[in-house]
Design a protein around this motif. Structure first.
Motif, PDB file in Angstrom:
ATOM      1  N   ALA A  36       0.837  -1.205   0.000  1.00 56.83           N
ATOM      2  CA  ALA A  36       0.000   0.000   0.000  1.00 56.83           C
ATOM      3  C   ALA A  36       0.872   1.257   0.000  1.00 56.83           C
ATOM      4  O   ALA A  36       0.569   2.239  -0.686  1.00 56.83           O
ATOM      5  N   ALA A  37       1.969   1.216   0.745  1.00 53.57           N
ATOM      6  CA  ALA A  37       2.882   2.359   0.778  1.00 53.57           C
ATOM      7  C   ALA A  37       3.465   2.612  -0.610  1.00 53.57           C
ATOM      8  O   ALA A  37       3.518   3.754  -1.072  1.00 53.57           O
ATOM      9  N   ARG A  38       3.886   1.561  -1.289  1.00 51.77           N
ATOM     10  CA  ARG A  38       4.444   1.730  -2.634  1.00 51.77           C
ATOM     11  C   ARG A  38       3.400   2.271  -3.612  1.00 51.77           C
ATOM     12  O   ARG A  38       3.706   3.100  -4.468  1.00 51.77           O
ATOM     13  N   ASN A  39       2.167   1.813  -3.469  1.00 47.65           N
ATOM     14  CA  ASN A  39       1.088   2.310  -4.344  1.00 47.65           C
ATOM     15  C   ASN A  39       0.824   3.794  -4.117  1.00 47.65           C
ATOM     16  O   ASN A  39       0.612   4.548  -5.074  1.00 47.65           O
ATOM     17  N   VAL A  40       0.835   4.220  -2.864  1.00 49.58           N
ATOM     18  CA  VAL A  40       0.606   5.634  -2.555  1.00 49.58           C
ATOM     19  C   VAL A  40       1.761   6.479  -3.084  1.00 49.58           C
ATOM     20  O   VAL A  40       1.548   7.545  -3.670  1.00 49.58           O
ATOM     21  N   ALA A  41       2.983   6.007  -2.902  1.00 49.44           N
ATOM     22  CA  ALA A  41       4.137   6.742  -3.427  1.00 49.44           C
ATOM     23  C   ALA A  41       4.025   6.868  -4.945  1.00 49.44           C
ATOM     24  O   ALA A  41       4.226   7.961  -5.500  1.00 49.44           O
ATOM     25  N   ARG A  42       3.701   5.774  -5.604  1.00 46.61           N
ATOM     26  CA  ARG A  42       3.576   5.790  -7.068  1.00 46.61           C
ATOM     27  C   ARG A  42       2.478   6.760  -7.496  1.00 46.61           C
ATOM     28  O   ARG A  42       2.636   7.492  -8.471  1.00 46.61           O
TER      29      ARG A  42
ATOM     30  N   ASN B 247       1.695   9.404  -6.158  1.00 47.53           N
ATOM     31  CA  ASN B 247       2.213  10.767  -5.979  1.00 47.53           C
ATOM     32  C   ASN B 247       3.434  11.041  -6.839  1.00 47.53           C
ATOM     33  O   ASN B 247       4.132  12.035  -6.634  1.00 47.53           O
ATOM     34  N   GLY B 248       3.720  10.152  -7.780  1.00 52.99           N
ATOM     35  CA  GLY B 248       4.847  10.351  -8.680  1.00 52.99           C
ATOM     36  C   GLY B 248       6.195  10.091  -8.041  1.00 52.99           C
ATOM     37  O   GLY B 248       7.211  10.564  -8.536  1.00 52.99           O
ATOM     38  N   ALA B 249       6.215   9.356  -6.939  1.00 52.37           N
ATOM     39  CA  ALA B 249       7.461   9.093  -6.219  1.00 52.37           C
ATOM     40  C   ALA B 249       7.729   7.592  -6.156  1.00 52.37           C
ATOM     41  O   ALA B 249       6.866   6.784  -6.510  1.00 52.37           O
ATOM     42  N   THR B 250       8.914   7.252  -5.713  1.00 57.62           N
ATOM     43  CA  THR B 250       9.263   5.853  -5.497  1.00 57.62           C
ATOM     44  C   THR B 250       9.756   5.692  -4.067  1.00 57.62           C
ATOM     45  O   THR B 250      10.334   6.612  -3.486  1.00 57.62           O
TER      46      THR B 250
ATOM     47  N   THR C 270       8.909   3.646   8.816  1.00 64.04           N
ATOM     48  CA  THR C 270       9.717   4.771   8.361  1.00 64.04           C
ATOM     49  C   THR C 270      10.013   4.565   6.881  1.00 64.04           C
ATOM     50  O   THR C 270      10.375   3.455   6.479  1.00 64.04           O
ATOM     51  N   VAL C 271       9.837   5.612   6.087  1.00 62.12           N
ATOM     52  CA  VAL C 271      10.070   5.513   4.650  1.00 62.12           C
ATOM     53  C   VAL C 271      10.948   6.663   4.180  1.00 62.12           C
ATOM     54  O   VAL C 271      10.991   7.725   4.792  1.00 62.12           O
ATOM     55  N   ARG C 272      11.628   6.396   3.088  1.00 63.81           N
ATOM     56  CA  ARG C 272      12.310   7.454   2.345  1.00 63.81           C
ATOM     57  C   ARG C 272      11.802   7.340   0.924  1.00 63.81           C
ATOM     58  O   ARG C 272      11.902   6.281   0.301  1.00 63.81           O
ATOM     59  N   VAL C 273      11.227   8.430   0.416  1.00 63.78           N
ATOM     60  CA  VAL C 273      10.714   8.437  -0.949  1.00 63.78           C
ATOM     61  C   VAL C 273      11.496   9.433  -1.783  1.00 63.78           C
ATOM     62  O   VAL C 273      12.068  10.387  -1.262  1.00 63.78           O
ATOM     63  N   ARG C 274      11.531   9.197  -3.083  1.00 65.20           N
ATOM     64  CA  ARG C 274      12.234  10.078  -4.017  1.00 65.20           C
ATOM     65  C   ARG C 274      11.321  10.402  -5.184  1.00 65.20           C
ATOM     66  O   ARG C 274      10.612   9.547  -5.694  1.00 65.20           O
ATOM     67  N   ARG C 275      11.379  11.654  -5.570  1.00 63.19           N
ATOM     68  CA  ARG C 275      10.696  12.129  -6.774  1.00 63.19           C
ATOM     69  C   ARG C 275      11.678  13.040  -7.486  1.00 63.19           C
ATOM     70  O   ARG C 275      12.004  14.121  -6.991  1.00 63.19           O
ATOM     71  N   GLY C 276      12.183  12.576  -8.604  1.00 60.22           N
ATOM     72  CA  GLY C 276      13.209  13.340  -9.308  1.00 60.22           C
ATOM     73  C   GLY C 276      14.472  13.403  -8.478  1.00 60.22           C
ATOM     74  O   GLY C 276      14.969  12.387  -8.004  1.00 60.22           O
ATOM     75  N   SER C 277      14.974  14.597  -8.245  1.00 61.11           N
ATOM     76  CA  SER C 277      16.204  14.764  -7.481  1.00 61.11           C
ATOM     77  C   SER C 277      15.952  15.046  -6.000  1.00 61.11           C
ATOM     78  O   SER C 277      16.891  15.275  -5.244  1.00 61.11           O
TER      79      SER C 277
END
Length: 112
Positions: free
Chosen positions: A59-65, A67-70, A82-89
């Motif tokens: 579910a966390a990965r789906n929400v990140a996706r 929002n355009g993030a990984t 605890t998560v670390r997400v990235r979107r672009g730089s």
């Protein structure tokens, strides 16, 4: 120096001022765009952590996706995700904890 010899001497100064103001405007625009992107990634990280605490890693990965993030890092230790997400730089960290089950029996997620 006569008036005729000084004619047009203001033009280069005005041109320089126009270039300087344009460069300042461009710089401020880039800083504003960066601030907006950082805020979006932080919001995506918060939502991702809450989804992970409530419903798990997928579910966390789906929400990140959405929002355009990984998701770069996903940690589920005890009652805290605890998560670390990235979107672009841009990347951001967020945490959320599970609490006692809600009225429907499902765990309720809460932010920091």
């Amino acid at each position: 120096m006569s008036v005729h010899a000084q004619r047009g001497s203001v033009t280069p100064l005005v041109a320089l001022l126009v270039v300087a103001v344009g460069a300042l405007g461009l710089g401020l625009g880039r800083m504003g765009a960066r601030a907006v992107e950082v805020a979006r990634v932080r919001a995506a990280a918060d939502a991702t952590a809450l989804a992970g605490a409530a419903e798990g890693a997928e579910a966390a990965r789906n929400v990140a996706r959405a929002n355009g993030a990984t998701v770069e890092i996903y940690q589920d230790v005890g009652s805290t995700v605890t998560v670390r997400v990235r979107r672009g730089s841009v990347s951001a960290w967020a945490s959320a904890s599970r609490t006692l089950p809600g009225p429907d029996g499902q765990p309720v997620a809460r932010g920091p």
